[in-house]
Design an enzyme around this catalytic site. Structure first.
Site, PDB file in Angstrom:
ATOM      1  N   CYS A  25       0.955  -1.222  -0.232  1.00 24.40           N
ATOM      2  CA  CYS A  25      -0.063  -0.100   0.121  1.00 24.40           C
ATOM      3  C   CYS A  25       0.903   1.190  -0.066  1.00 24.40           C
ATOM      4  CB  CYS A  25      -0.809  -0.253   1.129  1.00 24.40           C
ATOM      5  SG  CYS A  25      -1.841   1.564   1.567  1.00 24.40           S
ATOM      6  N   CYS A  76      -0.740   3.820  -6.479  1.00 23.81           N
ATOM      7  CA  CYS A  76      -1.586   2.976  -5.634  1.00 23.81           C
ATOM      8  C   CYS A  76      -1.606   1.526  -6.158  1.00 23.81           C
ATOM      9  CB  CYS A  76      -3.260   3.454  -5.699  1.00 23.81           C
ATOM     10  SG  CYS A  76      -4.371   2.612  -4.850  1.00 23.81           S
TER      11      CYS A  76
HETATM   12  N1  DGL Z   1      -3.899   0.307  -2.140  1.00 27.16           N
HETATM   13  C1  DGL Z   1      -3.644   1.321  -1.620  1.00 27.16           C
HETATM   14  C2  DGL Z   1      -2.232   2.063  -1.759  1.00 27.16           C
HETATM   15  O1  DGL Z   1      -1.485   1.692  -2.483  1.00 27.16           O
HETATM   16  C3  DGL Z   1      -4.601   1.880  -0.712  1.00 27.16           C
HETATM   17  C4  DGL Z   1      -5.840   2.566  -1.178  1.00 27.16           C
HETATM   18  C5  DGL Z   1      -6.773   2.924  -0.277  1.00 27.16           C
HETATM   19  O2  DGL Z   1      -7.310   2.014   0.438  1.00 27.16           O
HETATM   20  O3  DGL Z   1      -7.472   3.829  -0.540  1.00 27.16           O
HETATM   21  O4  DGL Z   1      -2.389   3.444  -1.656  1.00 27.16           O
END
Ligand code: DGL
Length: 243
Positions: free
Chosen positions: A73, A175
């Site tokens: 993440c 993301c």
């Molecule tokens: N997949 C995550 C990222 O890379 C989190 C996205 C989210 O929950 O807003 O930021």
């Protein structure tokens, strides 16, 4: 220690893109995947909220024998990796938008969550765009990602960008959720390159395990899902197997 889990944490399915890349280079390891769907999206939360949620999640993860923690993440990584590292006491790796790996002379668009976008500054050649709804959309359409409407998501964004085909040399997927709709984003902007931070994270984890002699070579990999694993099993079928 060697035979314990590599834990991967994300707000939902995004970290699966990291998990899949990890499995490719570490095909004999045991993985623990925590998809915190109940709290998604992380990108619309405050740092304090993310910290409270992450401590709770780390407590759950630490019920299992874990040799390292991978934040699948960007939002957690760019904002609170150091407090997670301190709290967990585990070797901790993050995924970061690889902005510094792109030439400053190239036109680049960084797409990310709102929380991640706030940590970068737009300049002449680097445009930073925070997308408010895209993670929601991806989580809600995991069974059919063709339903995602890029134009609508761009209209709900914060930041500056040029909405034209072929304008950007490089798009950075900041993301991990966006990796699953890479083709859609590519079709919309037609950049020369489209990249994410996943590969650098995988390399860092591999180097760490090699240096610590804690790589294992079981016959196949194993994934234990915690969190809303019904969704993951239904759509990703990667509980165990051989690469
Ligand atoms: N997949 C995550 C990222 O890379 C989190 C996205 C989210 O929950 O807003 O930021």
């Amino acid at each position: 220690m060697n035979n314990s889990y590599i834990a991967v944490l994300d707000s939902g399915i995004g970290g699966i893109s990291v998990l899949k890349d990890l499995i490719k280079v570490l095909p004999g390891e045991k993985f623990l995947y925590f998809g915190d769907n109940g709290n998604a999206p992380y990108g619309n939360k405050t740092i304090d909220e993310l910290t409270v949620i992450s401590k709770r999640n780390i407590d759950l993860i630490k019920r299992y024998p874990v040799k390292c923690l991978v934040l699948g993440c960007n939002t957690l990584s760019v904002n609170i990796i150091y407090s997670i590292m301190r709290y967990s006491g585990l070797p901790t790796f993050g995924v970061f938008p690889p902005v510094e790996r792109v030439s400053k002379n190239k036109k680049t668009l960084l797409l990310s969550t709102l929380r991640t976008a706030k940590t970068f500054t737009s300049s002449d050649n680097l445009h930073v765009l925070g997308l408010k709804n895209l993670v929601y959309d991806i989580e809600n359409n995991v069974g059919d990602l063709t339903k995602i409407n890029i134009e609508r998501n761009l209209s709900l964004s914060e930041g500056f960008f040029i909405n034209k085909k072929n304008y950007y040399d490089t798009i950075i997927l900041g993301c991990t959720h966006y990796v699953f709709i890479k083709n859609k984003i590519s079709d919309h902007f037609c950049p020369k390159n489209i990249i994410s931070g996943n590969e650098y994270t995988v390399k860092a984890v591999l180097d760490f395990l090699q240096n610590n002699k804690s790589l294992v070579n079981n016959k196949g990999f194993e994934v234990k899902f915690i969190g809303n694993f019904a969704v993951f099993n239904e759509h990703f079928y990667i509980s165990s197997g051989q690469t």
